[in-house]
Design a protein around this motif. Structure first.
Motif, PDB file in Angstrom:
ATOM      1  N   ALA A  88       0.811  -1.215   0.000  1.00  0.00           N
ATOM      2  CA  ALA A  88       0.000   0.000   0.000  1.00  0.00           C
ATOM      3  C   ALA A  88       0.844   1.265   0.000  1.00  0.00           C
ATOM      4  CB  ALA A  88      -0.935   0.005   1.212  1.00  0.00           C
ATOM      5  N   TYR A  89       2.152   1.157   0.147  1.00  0.00           N
ATOM      6  CA  TYR A  89       3.007   2.325   0.281  1.00  0.00           C
ATOM      7  C   TYR A  89       4.136   2.268  -0.738  1.00  0.00           C
ATOM      8  CZ  TYR A  89       0.699   2.497   4.821  1.00  0.00           C
ATOM      9  OH  TYR A  89      -0.232   2.514   5.827  1.00  0.00           O
ATOM     10  N   LYS A  90       4.483   3.424  -1.267  1.00  0.00           N
ATOM     11  CA  LYS A  90       5.688   3.539  -2.082  1.00  0.00           C
ATOM     12  C   LYS A  90       6.932   3.646  -1.204  1.00  0.00           C
ATOM     13  CE  LYS A  90       3.658   5.735  -6.167  1.00  0.00           C
ATOM     14  NZ  LYS A  90       3.700   6.913  -7.069  1.00  0.00           N
ATOM     15  N   MET A  91       6.772   4.259  -0.033  1.00  0.00           N
ATOM     16  CA  MET A  91       7.887   4.419   0.879  1.00  0.00           C
ATOM     17  C   MET A  91       7.356   4.364   2.303  1.00  0.00           C
ATOM     18  SD  MET A  91      10.585   7.595   1.217  1.00  0.00           S
ATOM     19  CE  MET A  91       9.396   8.639   2.079  1.00  0.00           C
ATOM     20  N   HIS A  92       8.049   3.666   3.168  1.00  0.00           N
ATOM     21  CA  HIS A  92       7.621   3.574   4.565  1.00  0.00           C
ATOM     22  C   HIS A  92       8.849   3.354   5.439  1.00  0.00           C
ATOM     23  CE1 HIS A  92       6.229   1.571   8.275  1.00  0.00           C
ATOM     24  NE2 HIS A  92       5.171   2.346   8.135  1.00  0.00           N
ATOM     25  N   HIS A  93       9.045   4.255   6.399  1.00  0.00           N
ATOM     26  CA  HIS A  93      10.126   4.125   7.372  1.00  0.00           C
ATOM     27  C   HIS A  93       9.554   4.453   8.747  1.00  0.00           C
ATOM     28  CE1 HIS A  93      13.341   3.803   4.332  1.00  0.00           C
ATOM     29  NE2 HIS A  93      12.609   4.666   3.650  1.00  0.00           N
ATOM     30  N   ALA A  94       9.985   3.735   9.758  1.00  0.00           N
ATOM     31  CA  ALA A  94       9.488   3.928  11.111  1.00  0.00           C
ATOM     32  C   ALA A  94      10.662   4.044  12.070  1.00  0.00           C
ATOM     33  CB  ALA A  94       8.580   2.767  11.524  1.00  0.00           C
ATOM     34  N   LEU A  95      10.477   4.868  13.098  1.00  0.00           N
ATOM     35  CA  LEU A  95      11.483   5.011  14.141  1.00  0.00           C
ATOM     36  C   LEU A  95      10.788   5.232  15.478  1.00  0.00           C
ATOM     37  CD1 LEU A  95      11.712   8.340  14.846  1.00  0.00           C
ATOM     38  CD2 LEU A  95      12.729   8.306  12.580  1.00  0.00           C
ATOM     39  N   THR A  96      11.490   4.971  16.548  1.00  0.00           N
ATOM     40  CA  THR A  96      10.943   5.092  17.896  1.00  0.00           C
ATOM     41  C   THR A  96      11.723   6.158  18.651  1.00  0.00           C
ATOM     42  OG1 THR A  96      10.338   2.748  17.893  1.00  0.00           O
ATOM     43  CG2 THR A  96      10.403   3.867  20.019  1.00  0.00           C
ATOM     44  N   PRO A  97      11.092   7.286  18.998  1.00  0.00           N
ATOM     45  CA  PRO A  97      11.811   8.329  19.745  1.00  0.00           C
ATOM     46  C   PRO A  97      11.947   7.973  21.216  1.00  0.00           C
ATOM     47  CG  PRO A  97       9.544   8.995  19.367  1.00  0.00           C
ATOM     48  CD  PRO A  97       9.720   7.677  18.669  1.00  0.00           C
ATOM     49  N   ASP A  98      12.730   8.772  21.915  1.00  0.00           N
ATOM     50  CA  ASP A  98      12.917   8.541  23.354  1.00  0.00           C
ATOM     51  C   ASP A  98      11.638   8.809  24.131  1.00  0.00           C
ATOM     52  OD1 ASP A  98      15.549   7.887  22.904  1.00  0.00           O
ATOM     53  OD2 ASP A  98      16.280   9.931  23.202  1.00  0.00           O
ATOM     54  N   TRP A  99      10.862   9.830  23.713  1.00  0.00           N
ATOM     55  CA  TRP A  99       9.618  10.191  24.381  1.00  0.00           C
ATOM     56  C   TRP A  99       8.506  10.285  23.362  1.00  0.00           C
ATOM     57  CZ3 TRP A  99       9.806   9.814  29.447  1.00  0.00           C
ATOM     58  CH2 TRP A  99      11.005  10.058  30.122  1.00  0.00           C
ATOM     59  N   PRO A 100       7.267  10.070  23.785  1.00  0.00           N
ATOM     60  CA  PRO A 100       6.145  10.255  22.851  1.00  0.00           C
ATOM     61  C   PRO A 100       6.074  11.701  22.369  1.00  0.00           C
ATOM     62  CG  PRO A 100       5.452   9.070  24.822  1.00  0.00           C
ATOM     63  CD  PRO A 100       6.828   9.585  25.098  1.00  0.00           C
ATOM     64  N   ALA A 101       5.482  11.881  21.196  1.00  0.00           N
ATOM     65  CA  ALA A 101       5.330  13.204  20.601  1.00  0.00           C
ATOM     66  C   ALA A 101       3.862  13.447  20.299  1.00  0.00           C
ATOM     67  CB  ALA A 101       6.164  13.337  19.331  1.00  0.00           C
ATOM     68  N   LEU A 102       3.367  14.620  20.679  1.00  0.00           N
ATOM     69  CA  LEU A 102       1.991  14.992  20.424  1.00  0.00           C
ATOM     70  C   LEU A 102       1.847  15.837  19.172  1.00  0.00           C
ATOM     71  CD1 LEU A 102      -0.894  14.815  21.573  1.00  0.00           C
ATOM     72  CD2 LEU A 102      -0.430  16.924  22.826  1.00  0.00           C
ATOM     73  N   SER A 103       2.939  16.468  18.716  1.00  0.00           N
ATOM     74  CA  SER A 103       2.851  17.355  17.560  1.00  0.00           C
ATOM     75  C   SER A 103       4.196  17.408  16.852  1.00  0.00           C
ATOM     76  CB  SER A 103       2.437  18.764  18.005  1.00  0.00           C
ATOM     77  OG  SER A 103       2.338  19.638  16.904  1.00  0.00           O
ATOM     78  N   PHE A 104       4.138  17.628  15.532  1.00  0.00           N
ATOM     79  CA  PHE A 104       5.352  17.814  14.743  1.00  0.00           C
ATOM     80  C   PHE A 104       4.991  18.644  13.523  1.00  0.00           C
ATOM     81  CE2 PHE A 104       3.398  14.399  12.459  1.00  0.00           C
ATOM     82  CZ  PHE A 104       3.807  14.545  11.147  1.00  0.00           C
ATOM     83  N   ASP A 105       6.004  19.147  12.841  1.00  0.00           N
ATOM     84  CA  ASP A 105       5.788  19.914  11.621  1.00  0.00           C
ATOM     85  C   ASP A 105       7.027  19.787  10.757  1.00  0.00           C
ATOM     86  OD1 ASP A 105       4.479  21.445   9.795  1.00  0.00           O
ATOM     87  OD2 ASP A 105       4.800  23.376  10.792  1.00  0.00           O
ATOM     88  N   PHE A 106       6.825  19.895   9.437  1.00  0.00           N
ATOM     89  CA  PHE A 106       7.933  19.813   8.491  1.00  0.00           C
ATOM     90  C   PHE A 106       8.596  21.179   8.337  1.00  0.00           C
ATOM     91  CE2 PHE A 106       5.294  16.235   7.018  1.00  0.00           C
ATOM     92  CZ  PHE A 106       6.237  15.223   7.093  1.00  0.00           C
ATOM     93  N   ILE A 107       9.906  21.157   8.211  1.00  0.00           N
ATOM     94  CA  ILE A 107      10.686  22.369   7.960  1.00  0.00           C
ATOM     95  C   ILE A 107      11.032  22.406   6.476  1.00  0.00           C
ATOM     96  CG2 ILE A 107      12.836  23.577   8.471  1.00  0.00           C
ATOM     97  CD1 ILE A 107      12.788  22.410  11.244  1.00  0.00           C
ATOM     98  N   ARG A 108      10.707  23.504   5.836  1.00  0.00           N
ATOM     99  CA  ARG A 108      10.958  23.638   4.402  1.00  0.00           C
ATOM    100  C   ARG A 108      12.461  23.695   4.124  1.00  0.00           C
ATOM    101  NH1 ARG A 108       7.691  25.379   0.322  1.00  0.00           N
ATOM    102  NH2 ARG A 108       6.110  25.931   1.869  1.00  0.00           N
ATOM    103  N   ASP A 109      12.887  22.943   3.107  1.00  0.00           N
ATOM    104  CA  ASP A 109      14.288  22.983   2.691  1.00  0.00           C
ATOM    105  C   ASP A 109      14.391  23.713   1.357  1.00  0.00           C
ATOM    106  OD1 ASP A 109      13.461  21.152   0.724  1.00  0.00           O
ATOM    107  OD2 ASP A 109      14.013  19.441   1.960  1.00  0.00           O
ATOM    108  N   ASP A 110      15.574  23.709   0.771  1.00  0.00           N
ATOM    109  CA  ASP A 110      15.814  24.422  -0.487  1.00  0.00           C
ATOM    110  C   ASP A 110      16.070  23.460  -1.642  1.00  0.00           C
ATOM    111  OD1 ASP A 110      18.194  23.455   0.401  1.00  0.00           O
ATOM    112  OD2 ASP A 110      19.314  25.332   0.226  1.00  0.00           O
ATOM    113  N   LEU A 111      15.497  22.269  -1.591  1.00  0.00           N
ATOM    114  CA  LEU A 111      15.726  21.256  -2.629  1.00  0.00           C
ATOM    115  C   LEU A 111      14.662  21.256  -3.718  1.00  0.00           C
ATOM    116  CD1 LEU A 111      16.909  18.264  -0.402  1.00  0.00           C
ATOM    117  CD2 LEU A 111      18.281  20.013  -1.547  1.00  0.00           C
TER     118      LEU A 111
END
Length: 327
Positions: A88-111
């Motif tokens: 069902a996915y073209k790309m899928h990667h998973a990781l486990t942080p040290d603490w749970p996260a309630l919010s995140f946002d993408f930072i725009r790059d110059d690519l």
């Protein structure tokens, strides 16, 4: 002519086929009558016979595999687990942080915009929900060399000799050839101390190195992560920052809301325009000052003696700098 079926061969055998091969009269084979013996010859049956067979099969038990729907009201059975379908996915990667996260946002790059070629990369700002207020962090994370998922098909297992009619993909463009490169993902991250759990993270769309956070301690913070982004660009997958590169604290904080909140949004039209809402029903607007800093005004306050109505979310209009929606 009826439908083609192999199930009617036992009903349509000729008298000659019913005779044992040892009792048949031998026939001399020539170039005109060469043949091979098929133990299951294909024959034709009438449409009504096919319909009778299909009706008989309707009552048979069939196992239907369906995707799990959380809105169906059917909980998972004890010991039952959900499994991801990689097709069902073209790309899928998973990781486990040290603490749970309630919010995140993408930072725009110059690519560039609308990138489709693999491998991909991304930069994100992630806020933690630690067990103690002084353990929380604002993490700036970069993931690169994110390759396309390779899903093993039957053709990969059996090999080309079992599917000689498969079309040759060797003439595809260079994009497809790049997709199949086997790469190991690279993860780089730096963490900034953040007192209190991070209820919401939002990056300024016009200048994404400015990151705003809503703390459950009742404060709104602004961070400048430009030094970390520069380290990502210089490191090429091996970014190492000195203690002087990582910001130790926000460059601006605001604590006049009186309570914590979750609503936070940057204006996509007016650079630096920010709106924040708290759990007591108040909305504050932020205007950047030419000399630096912000002028914050109380745009809306709850005027009811009943229980406070929380502002759960805010959204600026994508085209009008004076239009704001709240929930």
């Amino acid at each position: 002519m009826g439908k083609k079926s192999k199930r009617g061969r036992t009903k349509q055998q000729s008298e000659e086929e019913r005779v044992a091969p040892a009792l048949r009269e031998p026939q001399e084979e020539t170039l005109d009558n060469l043949h091979f013996q098929d133990p299951y010859p294909e024959e034709y049956i009438l449409d009504d016979e096919v319909e009778d067979y299909e009706q008989d099969e309707e009552g048979a038990d069939m196992e239907v595999i369906q995707s799990w729907n959380p809105l169906s009201g059917q909980p998972l059975e004890p010991g039952q687990e959900l499994e991801m379908d990689p097709t069902a996915y073209k790309m899928h990667h998973a990781l486990t942080p040290d603490w749970p996260a309630l919010s995140f946002d993408f930072i725009r790059d110059d690519l560039g915009e609308a990138r489709t070629r693999f491998p991909h990369s991304l930069i994100a700002a992630i806020g933690t929900q630690a067990d103690r207020p002084d353990q929380n962090q604002l993490t700036i994370l970069k993931m690169s060399d994110l390759a396309r998922m390779h899903v093993e098909t039957d053709d990969d297992i059996l090999g080309e000799e079992y599917n000689p009619d498969k079309e040759d993909d060797s003439d595809d463009d260079d994009d497809d050839s790049d997709d199949e490169v086997e790469l190991d993902p690279i993860i780089e991250h730096f963490s900034i101390p953040h007192y209190g759990g991070v209820n919401r993270v939002r990056c300024m769309p016009q200048q994404s190195n400015i990151v705003a956070t809503w703390s459950d301690a009742g404060k709104v913070h602004l961070f400048n992560v430009e030094s970390i982004l520069q380290r990502f660009n210089m490191g090429e997958g091996k970014a190492v920052a000195s203690p002087y590169d990582i910001p130790k604290k926000p460059f601006y904080s605001y604590d006049k809301h009186g309570s914590e909140g979750y609503a936070l949004d940057w204006s996509p039209v007016r650079k630096g325009g920010l709106a924040t809402g708290d759990c007591t029903g108040n909305i504050h607007l932020w205007d950047p000052r030419p000399e630096g800093g912000y002028a914050v005004s109380r745009f809306y306050e709850a005027k009811t003696s009943d229980a406070p109505r929380s502002v759960e979310d805010l959204q600026w209009s994508p085209s009008e700098e004076t239009v704001l929606a709240s929930a």
